[in-house]
Design a protein around this motif. Structure first.
Motif, PDB file in Angstrom:
ATOM      1  N   LYS A 176      21.615  18.672  29.301  1.00 51.27           N
ATOM      2  CA  LYS A 176      22.151  19.407  28.148  1.00 51.27           C
ATOM      3  C   LYS A 176      23.223  20.395  28.610  1.00 51.27           C
ATOM      4  N   LEU A 177      22.933  21.110  29.694  1.00 52.81           N
ATOM      5  CA  LEU A 177      23.917  22.051  30.248  1.00 52.81           C
ATOM      6  C   LEU A 177      25.180  21.317  30.691  1.00 52.81           C
ATOM      7  N   SER A 178      25.006  20.157  31.315  1.00 55.77           N
ATOM      8  CA  SER A 178      26.167  19.428  31.834  1.00 55.77           C
ATOM      9  C   SER A 178      27.045  18.922  30.695  1.00 55.77           C
ATOM     10  N   ALA A 179      26.443  18.575  29.566  1.00 54.28           N
ATOM     11  CA  ALA A 179      27.215  18.084  28.416  1.00 54.28           C
ATOM     12  C   ALA A 179      27.943  19.227  27.718  1.00 54.28           C
ATOM     13  N   PHE A 180      27.198  20.281  27.379  1.00 53.47           N
ATOM     14  CA  PHE A 180      27.822  21.393  26.652  1.00 53.47           C
ATOM     15  C   PHE A 180      28.759  22.201  27.549  1.00 53.47           C
ATOM     16  N   LEU A 220      24.328  18.674  15.900  1.00 50.03           N
ATOM     17  CA  LEU A 220      24.178  19.721  16.926  1.00 50.03           C
ATOM     18  C   LEU A 220      24.022  19.148  18.335  1.00 50.03           C
ATOM     19  N   ASN A 221      23.840  17.843  18.424  1.00 54.73           N
ATOM     20  CA  ASN A 221      23.682  17.193  19.728  1.00 54.73           C
ATOM     21  C   ASN A 221      24.998  16.713  20.323  1.00 54.73           C
ATOM     22  N   TYR A 222      26.115  17.083  19.663  1.00 58.86           N
ATOM     23  CA  TYR A 222      27.437  16.632  20.100  1.00 58.86           C
ATOM     24  C   TYR A 222      28.293  17.830  20.515  1.00 58.86           C
ATOM     25  N   PRO A 223      28.432  18.065  21.840  1.00 56.41           N
ATOM     26  CA  PRO A 223      29.295  19.160  22.295  1.00 56.41           C
ATOM     27  C   PRO A 223      30.717  19.019  21.773  1.00 56.41           C
ATOM     28  N   ALA A 270      36.415   3.694  17.310  1.00 56.00           N
ATOM     29  CA  ALA A 270      34.965   3.938  17.208  1.00 56.00           C
ATOM     30  C   ALA A 270      34.381   4.125  18.597  1.00 56.00           C
ATOM     31  N   GLY A 271      33.375   4.976  18.683  1.00 54.73           N
ATOM     32  CA  GLY A 271      32.673   5.195  19.951  1.00 54.73           C
ATOM     33  C   GLY A 271      33.358   6.212  20.844  1.00 54.73           C
ATOM     34  N   GLU A 272      33.151   6.056  22.142  1.00 57.77           N
ATOM     35  CA  GLU A 272      33.578   7.083  23.100  1.00 57.77           C
ATOM     36  C   GLU A 272      35.053   7.045  23.458  1.00 57.77           C
ATOM     37  N   VAL A 273      35.833   6.125  22.853  1.00 61.15           N
ATOM     38  CA  VAL A 273      37.294   6.178  23.031  1.00 61.15           C
ATOM     39  C   VAL A 273      37.816   7.475  22.405  1.00 61.15           C
ATOM     40  N   LEU A 274      37.084   7.985  21.412  1.00 61.97           N
ATOM     41  CA  LEU A 274      37.403   9.274  20.783  1.00 61.97           C
ATOM     42  C   LEU A 274      36.872  10.410  21.653  1.00 61.97           C
ATOM     43  N   ASN A 275      37.402  11.604  21.456  1.00 63.04           N
ATOM     44  CA  ASN A 275      36.916  12.771  22.198  1.00 63.04           C
ATOM     45  C   ASN A 275      35.611  13.275  21.574  1.00 63.04           C
ATOM     46  N   ILE A 276      34.612  12.389  21.594  1.00 65.29           N
ATOM     47  CA  ILE A 276      33.269  12.701  21.083  1.00 65.29           C
ATOM     48  C   ILE A 276      32.276  12.292  22.156  1.00 65.29           C
ATOM     49  N   ASP A 277      31.349  13.177  22.462  1.00 67.14           N
ATOM     50  CA  ASP A 277      30.267  12.795  23.369  1.00 67.14           C
ATOM     51  C   ASP A 277      29.037  13.607  23.022  1.00 67.14           C
ATOM     52  N   ALA A 278      27.896  13.133  23.505  1.00 67.02           N
ATOM     53  CA  ALA A 278      26.619  13.745  23.108  1.00 67.02           C
ATOM     54  C   ALA A 278      25.738  13.963  24.323  1.00 67.02           C
ATOM     55  N   ILE A 279      24.655  14.704  24.079  1.00 66.16           N
ATOM     56  CA  ILE A 279      23.640  14.835  25.119  1.00 66.16           C
ATOM     57  C   ILE A 279      22.867  13.517  25.195  1.00 66.16           C
ATOM     58  N   THR A 280      22.014  13.381  26.187  1.00 66.92           N
ATOM     59  CA  THR A 280      21.243  12.163  26.360  1.00 66.92           C
ATOM     60  C   THR A 280      20.145  12.055  25.301  1.00 66.92           C
ATOM     61  N   GLY A 281      19.794  10.820  24.931  1.00 70.82           N
ATOM     62  CA  GLY A 281      18.705  10.643  23.965  1.00 70.82           C
ATOM     63  C   GLY A 281      19.013   9.693  22.830  1.00 70.82           C
ATOM     64  N   GLY A 282      20.073   8.884  22.958  1.00 67.05           N
ATOM     65  CA  GLY A 282      20.403   7.925  21.903  1.00 67.05           C
ATOM     66  C   GLY A 282      21.523   8.382  20.996  1.00 67.05           C
TER      67      GLY A 282
END
Length: 403
Positions: free
Chosen positions: A239-243, A66-69, A372-384
């Motif tokens: 959180k708003l900026s990510a989602f 749920l932490n991944y827009p 692997a990692g952010e080369v994919l269209n995957i990103d998350a909110i801050t917090g690890g």
């Protein structure tokens, strides 16, 4: 032309993690990491203010997603294979103990990102992984059943390739040249620029638990809110900026937000203010902070409600009470632009997720090409969470690339 069994493009978190795991699973493989900089792991170095926010203490795969827009659905299966508990165990086995902070973020007990960097570097030495620096990729091409890579320095041939270059527009372009499609990159994780007399002169003030809505959208978030020299930051904003990364980009970062500083409805707040008017009749409104708000913020909101510094609670009229309730529960601010959040820039965008097999992190279009990692269209909110995505993808890719 230099030949390897496995080449990893990108010497960041995902690249090193994959290389170490591949080498451990199959010591016979000749493995190299190609890194464009003079040193690798730069994002690891600056993460968490130099402490390295390794992961987040969330141990249920569904809740972690749920932490991944972008990537929520795709990561559910991978997190059942490798997630937070596995990350903690992996580092502990290599002498790096992690600790959990109150907000769930996890750091090395040393409070230094250098601990993570030293762990990775010593593991690559122990396992014989070559790290080649100053290697800026120029092209990536299929050659028979191998991959041909050209950098500004050298040419390489590899049986298997892992792309772990993060948000690198030039590499995305090269992947388009081998028929992968790329989701257009836009910034994620940024702070809001706001110029408003209600927050002027009070940088550093934190309202602990607010609710924020972006007007004319469905974007809502809650949590701590920090007043900065240029506007607003902290988890509620990030959180708003990510989602809202795509929607806010379309608005050109000009929009209105409505903040409920006390998480009560307007009517509930109004009733409480009426009680205060009776209970604190002889007290000066501005001097007695209410609703657990920071004192300086309370004073600003009182003044913005046309209540001057000398007015006592008994003297407040109905329109002033209404105005104060509105400032506390539905204060509207104009956002005009954004600022990068520290050095931990994150981008929404990357390799189209439909073109990747998330059981293996291998390309569906090309055999022996992995991501692997952010080369994919995957990103998350801050917090690890962005690091956890890197560890998970790299670990699963390594299981398959080592075969």
């Amino acid at each position: 032309m230099k030949q390897y069994n496995v080449i990893i493009i990108g010497g960041g978190a995902a690249g090193f993690f994959a290389a170490i795991n591949i080498a451990e699973l199959n010591p016979d493989l000749k493995i190299a990491i190609l890194e464009k900089g003079k040193e690798g792991l730069q994002k690891v170095k600056v993460s968490g203010g130099g402490r390295c926010n390794v992961t987040h203490a969330q141990f249920i795969p569904k809740e972690l997603t749920l932490n991944y827009p972008r990537g929520e659905r795709e990561l559910l299966g991978p997190f059942h294979q490798f997630m937070t508990g596995d990350t903690i165990e992996w580092f502990e086995k290599r002498g790096v103990e992690l600790k959990i902070e109150e907000d769930g973020r996890m750091f090395p007990v040393t409070n230094s990102s250098q601990t993570i960097i030293d762990c990775f570097l010593s593991e690559t030495i122990r396992l014989g992984v070559e790290i080649l620096y100053d290697q800026t990729l120029k092209s990536i091409q299929v050659a028979d059943s191998n991959w041909e890579l050209e950098t500004q320095e050298d040419a390489f041939l590899a049986e298997k390739v892992l792309v772990a270059t993060g948000s690198n527009v030039k590499v995305w372009k090269m992947l388009e040249d081998v028929n992968h499609s790329i989701a257009e990159p836009v910034p994620s994780l940024f702070t809001f620029n706001v110029s408003d007399r209600r927050i002027k002169g009070i940088p550093g003030v934190v309202a602990q638990n607010v609710e924020i809505k972006v007007l004319r959208t469905n974007l809502v978030s809650e949590g701590p809110l920090l007043v900065t020299h240029v506007g607003f930051s902290a988890p509620a904003i990030l959180k708003l900026s990510a989602f809202g990364a795509l929607e806010l980009a379309e608005m050109n970062y000009k929009f209105q937000i409505e903040i409920n500083f006390i998480r009560h409805s307007f009517n509930t707040c109004l009733e409480q203010l009426k009680e205060l008017k009776n209970d604190l009749a002889k007290k000066t409104v501005i001097k007695f902070t209410q609703f657990d708000l920071p004192k300086r913020l309370w004073q600003k909101l009182v003044l913005a409600s046309n209540i001057n510094e000398d007015i006592k609670w008994a003297e407040i009229n109905r329109s002033q009470l209404d105005a104060l309730a509105a400032q506390l529960t539905k204060a509207v601010f104009e956002v005009n632009g954004k600022s990068t959040f520290k050095e931990e820039f994150v981008t929404a965008g990357g390799v189209n997720l439909r073109e990747v097999n998330f059981k293996t992190f291998e390309s569906k279009l090309h055999k022996n090409l992995y991501f692997a990692g952010e080369v994919l269209n995957i990103d998350a909110i801050t917090g690890g969470f962005n690091f956890q995505n890197a560890w998970t993808g790299a670990f699963i890719a390594a299981q398959n690339m080592s075969k």
